[in-house]
Enzyme design. Structure first.
Site, PDB file in Angstrom:
ATOM      1  N   THR A  70       0.843  -1.202   0.000  1.00 60.25           N
ATOM      2  CA  THR A  70       0.000   0.000   0.000  1.00 60.25           C
ATOM      3  C   THR A  70       0.876   1.248   0.000  1.00 60.25           C
ATOM      4  OG1 THR A  70      -1.780  -1.180   1.107  1.00 60.25           O
ATOM      5  CG2 THR A  70      -1.800   1.221   1.313  1.00 60.25           C
ATOM      6  N   ASN A 143      -5.712 -10.604  -7.165  1.00 63.13           N
ATOM      7  CA  ASN A 143      -5.795 -11.250  -5.852  1.00 63.13           C
ATOM      8  C   ASN A 143      -7.056 -12.084  -5.668  1.00 63.13           C
ATOM      9  OD1 ASN A 143      -6.436  -8.347  -6.057  1.00 63.13           O
ATOM     10  ND2 ASN A 143      -7.353  -8.595  -4.048  1.00 63.13           N
ATOM     11  N   GLN A 171       0.730 -10.347  -5.900  1.00 62.55           N
ATOM     12  CA  GLN A 171       0.250 -11.734  -5.935  1.00 62.55           C
ATOM     13  C   GLN A 171       1.066 -12.602  -6.892  1.00 62.55           C
ATOM     14  OE1 GLN A 171      -1.839 -12.961  -3.860  1.00 62.55           O
ATOM     15  NE2 GLN A 171      -2.856 -11.146  -3.031  1.00 62.55           N
ATOM     16  N   SER A 191       4.996  -7.213  -1.633  1.00 59.22           N
ATOM     17  CA  SER A 191       4.696  -7.194  -0.200  1.00 59.22           C
ATOM     18  C   SER A 191       5.188  -8.488   0.437  1.00 59.22           C
ATOM     19  CB  SER A 191       3.181  -7.063  -0.025  1.00 59.22           C
ATOM     20  OG  SER A 191       2.844  -7.084   1.331  1.00 59.22           O
ATOM     21  N   HIS A 193       4.248 -10.084   3.314  1.00 57.83           N
ATOM     22  CA  HIS A 193       3.371 -11.042   4.006  1.00 57.83           C
ATOM     23  C   HIS A 193       2.614 -11.975   3.066  1.00 57.83           C
ATOM     24  CE1 HIS A 193      -0.758  -9.061   3.790  1.00 57.83           C
ATOM     25  NE2 HIS A 193      -0.003  -8.056   3.398  1.00 57.83           N
ATOM     26  N   THR A 231      13.883   5.336  10.828  1.00 57.91           N
ATOM     27  CA  THR A 231      14.779   4.212  11.103  1.00 57.91           C
ATOM     28  C   THR A 231      14.196   2.931  10.523  1.00 57.91           C
ATOM     29  OG1 THR A 231      15.470   5.338  13.088  1.00 57.91           O
ATOM     30  CG2 THR A 231      15.958   2.976  12.979  1.00 57.91           C
ATOM     31  N   CYS A 319     -14.229  -7.089   2.073  1.00 61.16           N
ATOM     32  CA  CYS A 319     -14.717  -6.802   3.418  1.00 61.16           C
ATOM     33  C   CYS A 319     -13.718  -5.879   4.086  1.00 61.16           C
ATOM     34  CB  CYS A 319     -14.867  -8.083   4.217  1.00 61.16           C
ATOM     35  SG  CYS A 319     -15.377  -7.778   5.901  1.00 61.16           S
TER      36      CYS A 319
HETATM   37  N1  PLP Z   1      -2.006  -5.367  -4.097  1.00 62.61           N
HETATM   38  C1  PLP Z   1      -2.575  -6.590  -4.093  1.00 62.61           C
HETATM   39  C2  PLP Z   1      -2.856  -7.279  -5.397  1.00 62.61           C
HETATM   40  C3  PLP Z   1      -2.895  -7.197  -2.881  1.00 62.61           C
HETATM   41  O1  PLP Z   1      -3.477  -8.412  -2.883  1.00 62.61           O
HETATM   42  C4  PLP Z   1      -2.612  -6.508  -1.667  1.00 62.61           C
HETATM   43  C5  PLP Z   1      -2.984  -7.108  -0.369  1.00 62.61           C
HETATM   44  O2  PLP Z   1      -4.123  -7.365  -0.082  1.00 62.61           O
HETATM   45  C6  PLP Z   1      -2.011  -5.245  -1.727  1.00 62.61           C
HETATM   46  C7  PLP Z   1      -1.719  -4.723  -2.963  1.00 62.61           C
HETATM   47  C8  PLP Z   1      -1.686  -4.461  -0.482  1.00 62.61           C
HETATM   48  O3  PLP Z   1      -0.595  -5.051   0.186  1.00 62.61           O
HETATM   49  P1  PLP Z   1      -0.161  -4.638   1.667  1.00 62.61           P
HETATM   50  O4  PLP Z   1      -0.993  -5.459   2.586  1.00 62.61           O
HETATM   51  O5  PLP Z   1       1.301  -4.994   1.767  1.00 62.61           O
HETATM   52  O6  PLP Z   1      -0.359  -3.173   1.821  1.00 62.61           O
END
Ligand code: PLP
Length: 375
Positions: A70, A143, A171, A191, A193, A231, A319
């Protein structure tokens, strides 16, 4: 049986290697300090940066760590770039909310998807026409449906129009090739996670200095070459790097394994419910993702019932803040609202195994049977 976690596109469980690297770096020094503790922290960050740069085919100094995708989107989607200005923002019809808000452009023009969820390239060509340089934000893969977008073709069109392509590779990372060479993108972001690294860390990777933002998003110290003051979160970056190297090393074999598992689950679901609608089945899709609807069975009810039976998956509806709204992606694909409200998403990842692939259709059949008796 242990719970079945089929929601990796939402977030993936932490990989053991990422957990170890994260814990080992929790006590790291300040990477800006010149003493040994600081230099050790700096080394961890620069190792991570080098790893990411090498994979994508970028220069390390053009990789900026962020708090996630994000923030990366907020950094990259700016009209004023170091080398030139973009005048308008064009986005794919299925982009994530972190992209569609328009950012510094005020508003974005959205490009239609076809019925399989692929970007309509003729509509893209039209949207890119007109005065001034466009910036196109396009995800490598969706996603919700897993549909893989024609990013290289879109890159050629946007470059022809004198613009820049910012590609959301969140993704796609580790699932399909999303390097600069494969996508033709000018900017990519990822990202941690989603690949089994810690939450709250990601990266934006620029192909060249001219496409970096002219203005800094976070002002303060000179961290991340002034692009992101504050930092650095050394532990999160170290954990991200561990997950990154694992997914890159295991990627093709792991994706073949998960693709076979997904196909088997999909075949079982179709056998159980011939009326099932699988979204994007006619398009190239990520091997780990399957979005489908069992018409007549509302997604929220199914998700809750499956959760009770020990299965974690998502509904196809977005959601946020506890409010469920229809999926904008499915709407852009022209899916009827009564079908879209039944959309479920299975997204597989590193811990999933064959036994879960066998167990899930049985659990789904049981839940579906119970639900149909209540109607
Ligand atoms: N872009 C896509 C395609 C995603 O699936 C997500 C996460 O849901 C994001 C961006 C946002 O990622 P983050 O959670 O690292 O802000």
């Amino acid at each position: 049986m242990a719970r079945i976690y089929f929601d990796h596109n939402a977030t993936a469980p932490l990989r053991p290697a990422a957990r170890d690297a994260l814990i080992a770096a929790l006590d790291a020094g300040n990477a800006s300090s010149v003493h040994a503790e600081g230099r050790a922290a700096r080394a961890k960050i620069e190792n991570a940066r080098g790893l990411i740069a090498r994979h994508f085919g970028a220069k390390p100094e053009l990789v900026v760590f962020t708090s996630g995708a994000t923030e990366a989107a907020n950094m990259a989607l700016r009209p004023a770039l170091a080398g030139f200005d973009c005048d308008r923002l064009v986005v794919g019809g299925g982009e994530h909310p972190c992209v569609v808000s328009g950012h510094g452009f005020g508003a974005a023009v959205s490009v239609a998807l076809d019925g399989e969820g692929r970007l309509d390239l003729a509509a893209l060509r039209d949207a890119l026409g007109g005065a001034g340089a466009p910036m196109l934000a396009l995800q490598a893969a969706n996603n919700e449906t897993g549909v893989i977008q024609p990013v290289a073709e879109a890159a050629a069109l946007v470059h022809e129009a004198g613009g820049v392509l910012v590609c959301d590779a969140v993704q796609a990372l580790g699932r399909v090739d999303c390097t600069f060479a494969a996508t033709g993108a000018d900017v990519l972001f990822v990202s941690s996670h989603k690949i089994g690294g810690p939450k709250g860390v990601g990266a934006v990777i620029f192909a060249r200095r001219a496409v970096m933002p002219a203005e800094k998003l976070l002002r303060g110290g000179g961290q991340e070459r002034g692009f992101r003051a504050g930092t650095e979160n050394v532990a999160a970056i170290a954990g991200f790097a561990a997950a990154f190297s694992e997914i890159i090393a295991s990627g093709p074999a792991e994706m073949a394994r998960l693709g076979a598992l997904r196909d088997r689950i999909e075949a079982e679901v179709r056998a159980l419910a011939p009326e099932a609608v699988v979204f994007g089945a006619g398009a190239p899709r990520l091997p780990n993702t399957m979005a489908f609807a069992l018409p007549g069975f509302a997604a929220e009810t199914m998700v809750a019932a499956l959760d009770v039976e020990g299965v974690a998956l998502s509904s196809g509806s977005a959601c946020s803040s506890g409010k469920v709204s229809a999926s904008a992606v499915l709407a852009a694909m022209g899916v009827a609202p009564e079908v879209a409200r039944c959309a479920l998403r299975i997204s597989l990842g590193w811990p999933n195994n064959e036994q879960e692939g066998v167990a899930f259709p049985e659990i789904l059949a049981k839940v579906r049977h119970r639900m149909s008796q209540r109607r």
